[in-house]
Design a protein around this motif. Sequence first.
Motif, short mmCIF file in Angstrom:
data_model
loop_
_atom_site.label_atom_id
_atom_site.label_comp_id
_atom_site.label_asym_id
_atom_site.label_seq_id
_atom_site.Cartn_x
_atom_site.Cartn_y
_atom_site.Cartn_z
N GLU A 383 18.29 24.28 28.00
CA GLU A 383 18.72 23.84 26.83
C GLU A 383 17.84 22.58 26.27
N SER A 384 17.55 21.53 27.28
CA SER A 384 17.19 20.20 27.35
C SER A 384 15.76 20.48 26.78
N VAL A 385 14.83 21.51 27.67
CA VAL A 385 13.50 21.59 27.33
C VAL A 385 13.30 22.13 25.51
N VAL A 386 14.31 22.96 25.44
CA VAL A 386 14.20 23.91 24.08
C VAL A 386 14.74 22.64 23.09
N GLY A 387 15.41 21.76 23.16
CA GLY A 387 15.94 20.78 22.31
C GLY A 387 14.71 19.52 22.14
N GLU A 388 14.30 19.21 23.35
CA GLU A 388 13.27 18.21 23.14
C GLU A 388 11.97 19.09 22.33
N TYR A 389 11.61 20.23 22.58
CA TYR A 389 10.53 21.19 21.94
C TYR A 389 10.72 21.15 20.26
N LEU A 403 -0.95 24.67 18.60
CA LEU A 403 -1.20 24.65 20.09
C LEU A 403 0.00 25.63 20.87
N PHE A 404 1.17 25.72 20.14
CA PHE A 404 2.40 26.25 20.94
C PHE A 404 2.36 27.71 20.27
N ASP A 405 1.86 28.00 19.43
CA ASP A 405 1.94 29.48 18.73
C ASP A 405 1.84 30.51 19.83
N GLY A 406 2.57 31.58 19.84
CA GLY A 406 2.61 32.23 20.78
C GLY A 406 3.22 32.22 22.20
N SER A 407 3.44 31.17 22.50
CA SER A 407 4.10 30.48 23.63
C SER A 407 5.27 31.11 24.05
N LEU A 408 5.74 30.99 25.30
CA LEU A 408 7.13 31.38 25.83
C LEU A 408 8.31 30.21 25.27
N VAL A 409 7.70 28.92 25.44
CA VAL A 409 8.68 27.96 24.76
C VAL A 409 9.02 28.12 23.17
N GLN A 410 7.86 28.55 22.42
CA GLN A 410 8.07 28.48 21.09
C GLN A 410 8.92 29.64 20.84
N SER A 411 8.97 30.86 21.60
CA SER A 411 9.94 31.85 21.39
C SER A 411 11.38 31.57 21.73
N ILE A 412 11.48 30.93 23.09
CA ILE A 412 12.64 30.73 23.29
C ILE A 412 13.43 29.65 22.31
N VAL A 419 15.41 37.03 22.66
CA VAL A 419 14.30 37.12 23.68
C VAL A 419 15.03 37.17 25.01
N MET A 420 16.06 36.42 25.28
CA MET A 420 16.75 36.65 26.57
C MET A 420 17.36 38.21 26.48
N HIS A 421 17.90 38.55 25.63
CA HIS A 421 18.53 40.04 25.48
C HIS A 421 17.64 41.09 25.74
N CYS A 422 16.33 40.85 25.25
CA CYS A 422 15.34 41.81 25.43
C CYS A 422 14.79 41.87 26.60
N ALA A 423 14.57 40.62 27.23
CA ALA A 423 14.00 40.56 28.62
C ALA A 423 15.16 41.06 29.57
N THR A 424 16.20 40.99 29.38
CA THR A 424 17.37 41.59 30.31
C THR A 424 17.04 43.28 30.55
N MET A 425 17.00 43.63 29.31
CA MET A 425 16.89 45.13 29.08
C MET A 425 15.34 45.76 29.79
#
Length: 485
Positions: A383-389, A403-412, A419-425
């Motif tokens: 939550e902190s990483v996402v908030g700071e981003y 620079l962050f286009d397509g990165s995992l940080v941007q997606s999250i 993303v979490m739901h799709c990754a779980t499946m």
Amino acid sequence: MANAKQVLDVRVTKGMTTAQSNEHQRRWTEKGWGRALEIGNYDPTRERLNFEVVTGGKVRPVDKSRSIPERMAAILDQRGIKDPNEGLAEPKYRTVVNFIFGGSRKRMQELAFGSQQVDFEKGADNTGVVRKKEIEQWAKDVYAFVSGRYGEQNIAAFIVHLDELNPHVHCTLLPIKEDRFAYKEIFAGKDKYEYSERMKQLHTDFFAEVNTKWGMSRGRSVSETGARHLTTEEYRRMLSEECTTIEENIARHQRALSAIQADIRLAERRVKGLATMVGNLEKSKAEKQAELSAAERDLTANKGDAAELEVWVRTLEKELQGISEQLADKQEKLQTADRQLADLKENMSAIGQRTEELKAEAYQYSRDIHSKVDTLLKDVLLESVVGEYLNLSARMKPSERQLFDGSLVQSIAEQGTQVMHCATMLFLGMIDDATTFAQTHGGGAGGNDLKWGRDEDEDNRAWALRCMRMASRMMRPAIGKKPKR
């Protein structure tokens, strides 16, 4: 009463010893009371307040005329049920379930004594204290709960102690169903998970049917509530209380083990001394019998002075009778000492086993806590990483944001839940479901240029990371489409 909680403890044994029964019924001699006062917090002046609940929910003074094992034997005999441990060198079947019912100390003392001034210090005189009707009604409610759930005919004893620091009930139950012992069917279930669920349900039902009206809460455990739903202070206090309880239980059991070990050493010396006495008396008896037989033969054969021989025979007979009486007395005392030693060893075994169980529970509890804290910290970190981003991204120039286009940080940050739901499946191998989910939520379903499927030597962490990256890619909008916000 806001913080009052119920107490429900279950202990399963392969029978009940006389020592345990004596403790429940307070069938102690003066010496027994002295020993109890040395190791426990009992108040002899409040012992008269103890009571038991019997058939029909009637309250009466504790009946000490028969021990609890004798009561159990009578129940089985009356119903024609055989104790499966009878005749075995070592008991192997769980035939007794011991319940302890109670609650937070202050609440239980209120039920038992009301607003009376009671001195709970050792050696205090509470002869003027009387028992309140509230504790009797609470006990009758608990008795009705046990009767309705397990059968009144299976309750061997239901004794309420008011002479200790915290008033409580000891209920001795025979796990019998359809005239046969069925502990596993009634309590344990098919495995430890079912047993755990049954115990949780028992706590819930006990609260709902009894203690909700008596102002006591069910209480919450980490496994049921999840620590993240508590405030930091509540969580810290809960951990402190639970750990203290486990540690106190272990310490109490270890103290009891030390006391029993000391008693066993004394009992072993007593058994050894009595065995030596019995051996010496048996030897003296055999020697005296040989002398008497010889004197009687001489008398019959008219060897020596008949009058002297008759006097000698009577003397020997008298001495032999005295030895026989001493021998019988020492043999009886030896049998009693043997039984007491066996009871002590059985108690030591039971307490030792429970101590090891508590240590295992403490270890598992520690592992569970670390696992939950680890998960909590990871959630906070994410939550902190996402908030700071998001904060930084809002202040970035377009060229810097690219620079962050397509990165995992941007997606999250932008589509974390999806993303979490799709990754779980994906992690669970539900490829088609993950693809459909991505497409119906604005994703382009990724591409076919990424190797997919779990490698044979790929561990969970590496596989989870690939699933997250793949989910991030699948959730990107197809070319020409704008992402859903």
